[in-house]
Motif scaffolding. Sequence first.
Motif, PDB file in Angstrom:
ATOM      1  N   LEU A   1       0.826  -1.207   0.000  1.00 18.62           N
ATOM      2  CA  LEU A   1       0.000   0.000   0.000  1.00 18.62           C
ATOM      3  C   LEU A   1       0.860   1.256   0.000  1.00 18.62           C
ATOM      4  O   LEU A   1       0.600   2.195  -0.756  1.00 18.62           O
ATOM      5  CB  LEU A   1      -0.923  -0.007   1.215  1.00 18.62           C
ATOM      6  CG  LEU A   1      -1.840   1.194   1.377  1.00 18.62           C
ATOM      7  CD1 LEU A   1      -2.851   1.236   0.243  1.00 18.62           C
ATOM      8  CD2 LEU A   1      -2.550   1.138   2.708  1.00 18.62           C
ATOM      9  N   THR A   2       1.901   1.279   0.821  1.00 19.75           N
ATOM     10  CA  THR A   2       2.767   2.456   0.862  1.00 19.75           C
ATOM     11  C   THR A   2       3.547   2.621  -0.439  1.00 19.75           C
ATOM     12  O   THR A   2       3.755   3.743  -0.900  1.00 19.75           O
ATOM     13  CB  THR A   2       3.737   2.397   2.053  1.00 19.75           C
ATOM     14  OG1 THR A   2       4.490   1.179   1.991  1.00 19.75           O
ATOM     15  CG2 THR A   2       2.991   2.466   3.370  1.00 19.75           C
ATOM     16  N   ARG A   3       3.936   1.522  -1.052  1.00 17.46           N
ATOM     17  CA  ARG A   3       4.643   1.583  -2.330  1.00 17.46           C
ATOM     18  C   ARG A   3       3.737   2.177  -3.411  1.00 17.46           C
ATOM     19  O   ARG A   3       4.150   3.050  -4.181  1.00 17.46           O
ATOM     20  CB  ARG A   3       5.088   0.177  -2.736  1.00 17.46           C
ATOM     21  CG  ARG A   3       6.401   0.130  -3.444  1.00 17.46           C
ATOM     22  CD  ARG A   3       6.872  -1.286  -3.723  1.00 17.46           C
ATOM     23  NE  ARG A   3       7.179  -2.022  -2.496  1.00 17.46           N
ATOM     24  CZ  ARG A   3       6.595  -3.155  -2.109  1.00 17.46           C
ATOM     25  NH1 ARG A   3       5.657  -3.700  -2.849  1.00 17.46           N
ATOM     26  NH2 ARG A   3       6.930  -3.746  -0.997  1.00 17.46           N
ATOM     27  N   SER A   4       2.495   1.736  -3.477  1.00 16.01           N
ATOM     28  CA  SER A   4       1.582   2.247  -4.502  1.00 16.01           C
ATOM     29  C   SER A   4       1.199   3.698  -4.222  1.00 16.01           C
ATOM     30  O   SER A   4       1.015   4.479  -5.163  1.00 16.01           O
ATOM     31  CB  SER A   4       0.329   1.383  -4.596  1.00 16.01           C
ATOM     32  OG  SER A   4      -0.385   1.408  -3.384  1.00 16.01           O
ATOM     33  N   ALA A   5       1.104   4.085  -2.959  1.00 17.05           N
ATOM     34  CA  ALA A   5       0.820   5.487  -2.634  1.00 17.05           C
ATOM     35  C   ALA A   5       1.986   6.379  -3.041  1.00 17.05           C
ATOM     36  O   ALA A   5       1.779   7.478  -3.563  1.00 17.05           O
ATOM     37  CB  ALA A   5       0.522   5.633  -1.145  1.00 17.05           C
ATOM     38  N   GLY A   6       3.190   5.930  -2.841  1.00 24.09           N
ATOM     39  CA  GLY A   6       4.357   6.694  -3.257  1.00 24.09           C
ATOM     40  C   GLY A   6       4.442   6.827  -4.762  1.00 24.09           C
ATOM     41  O   GLY A   6       4.779   7.892  -5.287  1.00 24.09           O
ATOM     42  N   LYS A   7       4.120   5.761  -5.462  1.00 24.04           N
ATOM     43  CA  LYS A   7       4.132   5.796  -6.923  1.00 24.04           C
ATOM     44  C   LYS A   7       3.075   6.770  -7.440  1.00 24.04           C
ATOM     45  O   LYS A   7       3.333   7.552  -8.352  1.00 24.04           O
ATOM     46  CB  LYS A   7       3.874   4.392  -7.472  1.00 24.04           C
ATOM     47  CG  LYS A   7       3.992   4.278  -8.958  1.00 24.04           C
ATOM     48  CD  LYS A   7       3.823   2.833  -9.406  1.00 24.04           C
ATOM     49  CE  LYS A   7       3.965   2.691 -10.892  1.00 24.04           C
ATOM     50  NZ  LYS A   7       3.768   1.311 -11.332  1.00 24.04           N
ATOM     51  N   ALA A   8       1.902   6.750  -6.838  1.00 21.06           N
ATOM     52  CA  ALA A   8       0.833   7.674  -7.243  1.00 21.06           C
ATOM     53  C   ALA A   8       1.232   9.116  -6.972  1.00 21.06           C
ATOM     54  O   ALA A   8       0.950  10.010  -7.774  1.00 21.06           O
ATOM     55  CB  ALA A   8      -0.458   7.337  -6.513  1.00 21.06           C
ATOM     56  N   ALA A   9       1.905   9.359  -5.865  1.00 19.59           N
ATOM     57  CA  ALA A   9       2.349  10.716  -5.537  1.00 19.59           C
ATOM     58  C   ALA A   9       3.397  11.195  -6.538  1.00 19.59           C
ATOM     59  O   ALA A   9       3.374  12.362  -6.955  1.00 19.59           O
ATOM     60  CB  ALA A   9       2.901  10.765  -4.116  1.00 19.59           C
ATOM     61  N   ARG A  10       4.304  10.321  -6.949  1.00 18.08           N
ATOM     62  CA  ARG A  10       5.312  10.704  -7.943  1.00 18.08           C
ATOM     63  C   ARG A  10       4.675  11.020  -9.288  1.00 18.08           C
ATOM     64  O   ARG A  10       5.052  11.984  -9.963  1.00 18.08           O
ATOM     65  CB  ARG A  10       6.344   9.595  -8.105  1.00 18.08           C
ATOM     66  CG  ARG A  10       7.375   9.548  -7.017  1.00 18.08           C
ATOM     67  CD  ARG A  10       8.518   8.617  -7.363  1.00 18.08           C
ATOM     68  NE  ARG A  10       8.098   7.242  -7.610  1.00 18.08           N
ATOM     69  CZ  ARG A  10       7.925   6.321  -6.665  1.00 18.08           C
ATOM     70  NH1 ARG A  10       8.139   6.622  -5.408  1.00 18.08           N
ATOM     71  NH2 ARG A  10       7.548   5.093  -6.982  1.00 18.08           N
ATOM     72  N   ILE A  11       3.693  10.232  -9.693  1.00 23.51           N
ATOM     73  CA  ILE A  11       3.002  10.477 -10.963  1.00 23.51           C
ATOM     74  C   ILE A  11       2.263  11.804 -10.903  1.00 23.51           C
ATOM     75  O   ILE A  11       2.312  12.605 -11.834  1.00 23.51           O
ATOM     76  CB  ILE A  11       2.039   9.314 -11.287  1.00 23.51           C
ATOM     77  CG1 ILE A  11       2.833   8.052 -11.615  1.00 23.51           C
ATOM     78  CG2 ILE A  11       1.103   9.684 -12.436  1.00 23.51           C
ATOM     79  CD1 ILE A  11       1.984   6.806 -11.730  1.00 23.51           C
ATOM     80  N   PHE A  12       1.570  12.052  -9.789  1.00 21.78           N
ATOM     81  CA  PHE A  12       0.832  13.303  -9.625  1.00 21.78           C
ATOM     82  C   PHE A  12       1.777  14.499  -9.690  1.00 21.78           C
ATOM     83  O   PHE A  12       1.492  15.501 -10.343  1.00 21.78           O
ATOM     84  CB  PHE A  12       0.064  13.294  -8.301  1.00 21.78           C
ATOM     85  CG  PHE A  12      -0.714  14.545  -8.051  1.00 21.78           C
ATOM     86  CD1 PHE A  12      -1.898  14.780  -8.715  1.00 21.78           C
ATOM     87  CD2 PHE A  12      -0.252  15.493  -7.154  1.00 21.78           C
ATOM     88  CE1 PHE A  12      -2.624  15.935  -8.498  1.00 21.78           C
ATOM     89  CE2 PHE A  12      -0.968  16.655  -6.923  1.00 21.78           C
ATOM     90  CZ  PHE A  12      -2.153  16.878  -7.598  1.00 21.78           C
ATOM     91  N   LYS A  13       2.913  14.389  -9.027  1.00 23.75           N
ATOM     92  CA  LYS A  13       3.889  15.481  -9.008  1.00 23.75           C
ATOM     93  C   LYS A  13       4.432  15.748 -10.409  1.00 23.75           C
ATOM     94  O   LYS A  13       4.558  16.905 -10.826  1.00 23.75           O
ATOM     95  CB  LYS A  13       5.028  15.120  -8.060  1.00 23.75           C
ATOM     96  CG  LYS A  13       6.042  16.199  -7.865  1.00 23.75           C
ATOM     97  CD  LYS A  13       7.105  15.783  -6.867  1.00 23.75           C
ATOM     98  CE  LYS A  13       8.172  16.822  -6.717  1.00 23.75           C
ATOM     99  NZ  LYS A  13       9.222  16.412  -5.776  1.00 23.75           N
TER     100      LYS A  13
END
Length: 76
Positions: A26-38
């Motif tokens: 879950l934390t890995r996918s949240a980090g990936k989503a945050a990088r894409i959003f940024k």
Amino acid sequence: MFGLSELALILVVAVVVLGFKKLPELTRSAGKAARIFKSEAKALKEQDASDPGTTAAGSGRVVSGTVVEPDGAPRP
């Protein structure tokens, strides 16, 4: 904003609800989503900076019409 005890309580609840095996995923996918959003936000800022002639809507066209007030009466 949050104290140490509140963060610890949130972590304990997350571990109980999600389990130990799902938490890293879950934390890995949240980090990936945050990088894409940024990266997408940065790309939009660069696009706006390179094309200053457009409006927020992007069309730059004028639309004529009548403004209707909340009471229903049109404003000239």
